[in-house]
Design a protein around this motif. Structure first.
Motif, mmCIF file in Angstrom:
data_model
loop_
_atom_site.group_PDB
_atom_site.id
_atom_site.type_symbol
_atom_site.label_atom_id
_atom_site.label_comp_id
_atom_site.label_asym_id
_atom_site.label_seq_id
_atom_site.Cartn_x
_atom_site.Cartn_y
_atom_site.Cartn_z
ATOM 1 N N THR A 29 0.823 -1.200 0.000
ATOM 2 C CA THR A 29 0.000 0.000 0.000
ATOM 3 C C THR A 29 0.862 1.257 0.000
ATOM 4 O OG1 THR A 29 -1.771 1.163 1.161
ATOM 5 C CG2 THR A 29 -0.158 0.026 2.525
ATOM 6 N N GLY A 30 0.434 2.282 -0.732
ATOM 7 C CA GLY A 30 1.187 3.530 -0.789
ATOM 8 C C GLY A 30 0.863 4.304 -2.051
ATOM 9 N N GLY A 31 1.303 5.554 -2.075
ATOM 10 C CA GLY A 31 1.000 6.412 -3.205
ATOM 11 C C GLY A 31 1.663 5.997 -4.492
ATOM 12 N N VAL A 32 2.939 5.578 -4.434
ATOM 13 C CA VAL A 32 3.640 5.127 -5.635
ATOM 14 C C VAL A 32 2.928 3.919 -6.225
ATOM 15 C CG1 VAL A 32 5.823 4.228 -6.537
ATOM 16 C CG2 VAL A 32 5.845 6.011 -4.786
ATOM 17 N N GLU A 33 2.565 3.011 -5.360
ATOM 18 C CA GLU A 33 1.897 1.791 -5.805
ATOM 19 C C GLU A 33 0.510 2.079 -6.379
ATOM 20 O OE1 GLU A 33 4.766 0.849 -2.468
ATOM 21 O OE2 GLU A 33 3.290 2.402 -2.928
ATOM 22 N N ARG A 34 -0.227 2.966 -5.719
ATOM 23 C CA ARG A 34 -1.555 3.316 -6.227
ATOM 24 C C ARG A 34 -1.452 3.950 -7.602
ATOM 25 N NH1 ARG A 34 -5.796 1.239 -6.347
ATOM 26 N NH2 ARG A 34 -5.357 0.661 -4.176
ATOM 27 N N GLY A 35 -0.496 4.844 -7.786
ATOM 28 C CA GLY A 35 -0.302 5.461 -9.097
ATOM 29 C C GLY A 35 0.049 4.450 -10.166
ATOM 30 N N THR A 36 0.837 3.438 -9.803
ATOM 31 C CA THR A 36 1.205 2.390 -10.756
ATOM 32 C C THR A 36 -0.027 1.620 -11.222
ATOM 33 O OG1 THR A 36 3.384 2.172 -9.708
ATOM 34 C CG2 THR A 36 2.641 0.340 -11.094
ATOM 35 N N VAL A 37 -0.912 1.299 -10.284
ATOM 36 C CA VAL A 37 -2.150 0.598 -10.637
ATOM 37 C C VAL A 37 -3.013 1.472 -11.545
ATOM 38 C CG1 VAL A 37 -4.311 -0.332 -9.723
ATOM 39 C CG2 VAL A 37 -2.147 -0.852 -8.573
ATOM 40 N N VAL A 60 -0.548 -6.697 -6.246
ATOM 41 C CA VAL A 60 -0.346 -7.407 -7.518
ATOM 42 C C VAL A 60 -1.686 -7.787 -8.128
ATOM 43 C CG1 VAL A 60 0.519 -9.549 -8.560
ATOM 44 C CG2 VAL A 60 1.972 -8.241 -6.992
ATOM 45 N N ARG A 61 -2.625 -8.203 -7.284
ATOM 46 C CA ARG A 61 -3.953 -8.600 -7.779
ATOM 47 C C ARG A 61 -4.630 -7.452 -8.510
ATOM 48 N NH1 ARG A 61 -3.712 -10.979 -2.761
ATOM 49 N NH2 ARG A 61 -4.865 -9.242 -1.818
ATOM 50 N N GLU A 62 -4.412 -6.228 -8.039
ATOM 51 C CA GLU A 62 -5.034 -5.082 -8.699
ATOM 52 C C GLU A 62 -4.431 -4.841 -10.074
ATOM 53 O OE1 GLU A 62 -6.027 -1.583 -6.421
ATOM 54 O OE2 GLU A 62 -5.422 -2.593 -4.574
ATOM 55 N N ILE A 63 -3.141 -5.057 -10.215
ATOM 56 C CA ILE A 63 -2.498 -4.954 -11.532
ATOM 57 C C ILE A 63 -3.119 -5.963 -12.483
ATOM 58 C CG2 ILE A 63 -0.336 -5.297 -12.799
ATOM 59 C CD1 ILE A 63 -0.285 -2.729 -11.227
ATOM 60 N N GLU A 64 -3.268 -7.178 -12.011
ATOM 61 C CA GLU A 64 -3.786 -8.252 -12.868
ATOM 62 C C GLU A 64 -5.267 -8.057 -13.164
ATOM 63 O OE1 GLU A 64 -0.568 -11.642 -11.404
ATOM 64 O OE2 GLU A 64 -2.575 -11.566 -10.487
ATOM 65 N N GLY A 67 -5.881 -5.821 -16.018
ATOM 66 C CA GLY A 67 -5.479 -6.309 -17.327
ATOM 67 C C GLY A 67 -4.002 -6.188 -17.595
ATOM 68 N N GLY A 68 -3.228 -5.794 -16.575
ATOM 69 C CA GLY A 68 -1.781 -5.699 -16.730
ATOM 70 C C GLY A 68 -1.097 -7.021 -16.426
ATOM 71 N N THR A 69 0.183 -7.075 -16.730
ATOM 72 C CA THR A 69 1.018 -8.245 -16.451
ATOM 73 C C THR A 69 2.015 -7.873 -15.371
ATOM 74 O OG1 THR A 69 0.836 -9.056 -18.723
ATOM 75 C CG2 THR A 69 2.694 -9.868 -17.412
ATOM 76 N N HIS A 70 2.098 -8.672 -14.327
ATOM 77 C CA HIS A 70 3.089 -8.435 -13.284
ATOM 78 C C HIS A 70 4.184 -9.495 -13.345
ATOM 79 C CE1 HIS A 70 4.988 -8.682 -9.266
ATOM 80 N NE2 HIS A 70 4.891 -7.367 -9.344
ATOM 81 N N VAL A 71 5.428 -9.043 -13.215
ATOM 82 C CA VAL A 71 6.588 -9.936 -13.184
ATOM 83 C C VAL A 71 7.317 -9.696 -11.868
ATOM 84 C CG1 VAL A 71 8.755 -10.574 -14.278
ATOM 85 C CG2 VAL A 71 6.796 -9.890 -15.690
ATOM 86 N N THR A 72 7.508 -10.750 -11.100
ATOM 87 C CA THR A 72 8.150 -10.639 -9.796
ATOM 88 C C THR A 72 9.664 -10.715 -9.931
ATOM 89 O OG1 THR A 72 6.231 -11.661 -8.726
ATOM 90 C CG2 THR A 72 8.282 -11.597 -7.470
ATOM 91 N N LEU A 73 10.331 -9.654 -9.487
ATOM 92 C CA LEU A 73 11.792 -9.577 -9.471
ATOM 93 C C LEU A 73 12.224 -8.952 -8.146
ATOM 94 C CD1 LEU A 73 12.562 -8.258 -13.093
ATOM 95 C CD2 LEU A 73 12.935 -10.574 -12.216
#
Length: 408
Positions: A29-37, A60-64, A67-73
């Motif tokens: 949770t956070g502003g950077v993450e919310r903006g990314t979604v 990650v669930r919100e990205i998916e 309709g986005g693709t998430h890659v864990t690194l």
């Protein structure tokens, strides 16, 4: 600092949608993450492809779902070895996913993303989410990666001035795009009363006592101590202070706050309720919202969310809040660390008549709609993407049509 303009702009092949890779440490949770979604949603709605790389997390669930693709690194690492390893991982990801543009949102992963973009010949851009303090040469060099994009987004005029003054970002590369608030989510009319009852019961709020709410992580610079001292100055004890936000990460400071509550004689008037997943409902329970940060916020997400919900807001007079709050119209601005001024402003907010409260609420929500709607942020960001990838078409009707899907 000049960008590495030797990186060629991508030549996106015809017949497939352009693809943007956003890179950040993790999706908590956070502003950077919310903006990314939100940008992921806008890209998909506009017919583009959205790929996000991070160390993972609950969002990650919100990205998916968007309709986005998430890659864990392992992009949270700051070690030189880890950064070098991530360069290889990201370069492979860029090639595998046919990425056309790399957008870094945080410093540590930005170093890996910058060299991966350079290795694969893709344009690299960044977003400054704060002023990134630090006076030592090594710290400033570490921060400087955020100034190396072919375009650099700043989330407020305050942050933009710092990017120019401290890191030499030229005007032709800088784009100031304020963070946004989702006015469909933060809408007083959209919050069912059952949500308020559920939260009030969970938090054991006392019926009839006004709520003074400070949302934000329980950490020293967010101003919890100042608000407690301000509350102690109020002439009556007919209020309850509610701290909404994670207090597990700083247990020593949390315990210090609990001791301070007792020292100030505020027992029974202060609650630490932890994280909240329904902040729209939380704001509706507040009679006044306080953002008392002792250090400048780059933008101040709490300030715009509270105003979108029509709550009287008291914020400290520095950083991004100066751009989002109209003193006397949508809220109050007080000097940081001035506990007497904070107490006075909170007292005035609590004393508002219903008519004055309604007028302030209408003004605040109108201000958010004019300048800080998430749709405006998404539109402006996609225009930057288009400007980089399709410079000749950036102002043509075909480019405008491609953006319409992001506007809802």
């Amino acid at each position: 600092m000049s960008a590495d303009l030797s990186i060629p702009l991508s030549d996106v092949p015809a017949g497939r949608p352009p693809a943007v890779l956003q890179v950040l440490p993790a999706l908590v949770t956070g502003g950077v993450e919310r903006g990314t979604v939100e940008i992921t949603q806008a890209l998909v709605q506009a017919g583009w492809r959205a790929v996000v790389a991070s160390a993972g997390g609950g969002m990650v669930r919100e990205i998916e779902r968007a309709g986005g693709t998430h890659v864990t690194l392992p992009l949270k690492t700051k070690s030189p070895f880890g950064i070098r390893r991530n360069i290889r991982h990201l370069a492979a990801l860029i090639e595998r996913e046919n990425i056309d543009l790399v957008h870094a949102r945080s410093r540590a992963p930005a170093w890996s993303a910058y060299f991966a973009a350079k290795r694969t010949g893709r344009p690299f851009m960044t977003t400054f989410h704060n002023v990134y303090g630090g006076t030592g040469r090594l710290k400033r060099w570490y921060n400087s990666i955020m100034a190396r994009g072919v375009r650099v987004i700043a989330i407020s005029q305050f942050v933009g001035r710092a990017a120019t003054r401290t890191y030499g970002v030229e005007a032709d590369r800088l784009r100031v795009i304020p963070r946004g608030v989702d006015l469909s989510r933060f809408d007083p009319e959209a919050v069912h009363p059952s949500r308020l009852v559920q939260l009030a019961t969970e938090w054991q709020l006392k019926d009839g006592l006004p709520v003074v709410m400070l949302p934000g992580r329980v950490t020293r610079w967010k101003g919890h101590v100042d608000l407690l001292h301000a509350a102690q100055r109020l002439p009556h004890r007919d209020f309850q202070v509610v701290f909404v936000g994670n207090h597990e990460q700083k247990p020593a400071f949390r315990d210090e706050l609990i001791r301070l509550v007792k020292h100030l004689g505020l027992q029974g008037h202060v609650q630490l309720v932890g994280d909240c997943r329904d902040m729209a409902a939380a704001f509706m329970l507040a009679d006044v919202v306080v953002s008392a940060s002792t250090e400048p916020e780059g933008f101040g997400r709490i300030a715009v969310e509270a105003q979108a919900m029509g709550r009287p807001l008291v914020a400290t007079n520095h950083g991004g809040s100066r751009e989002t709050v109209m003193p006397g119209v949508t809220g109050w601005l007080v000097p940081p660390g001035d506990r007497a001024a904070l107490a006075h402003a909170v007292g005035e907010a609590l004393a508002l008549t219903p008519e004055a409260r309604a007028e302030m609420a209408a003004s605040a929500r109108a201000l958010m709609a004019r300048h800080f709607d998430t749709k405006l942020m998404c539109q402006a960001t996609l225009e930057v993407y288009t400007e980089i990838l399709f410079p000749d078409a950036a102002h043509e009707p075909v480019a405008e049509a491609a953006l319409e899907g992001a506007l809802g």
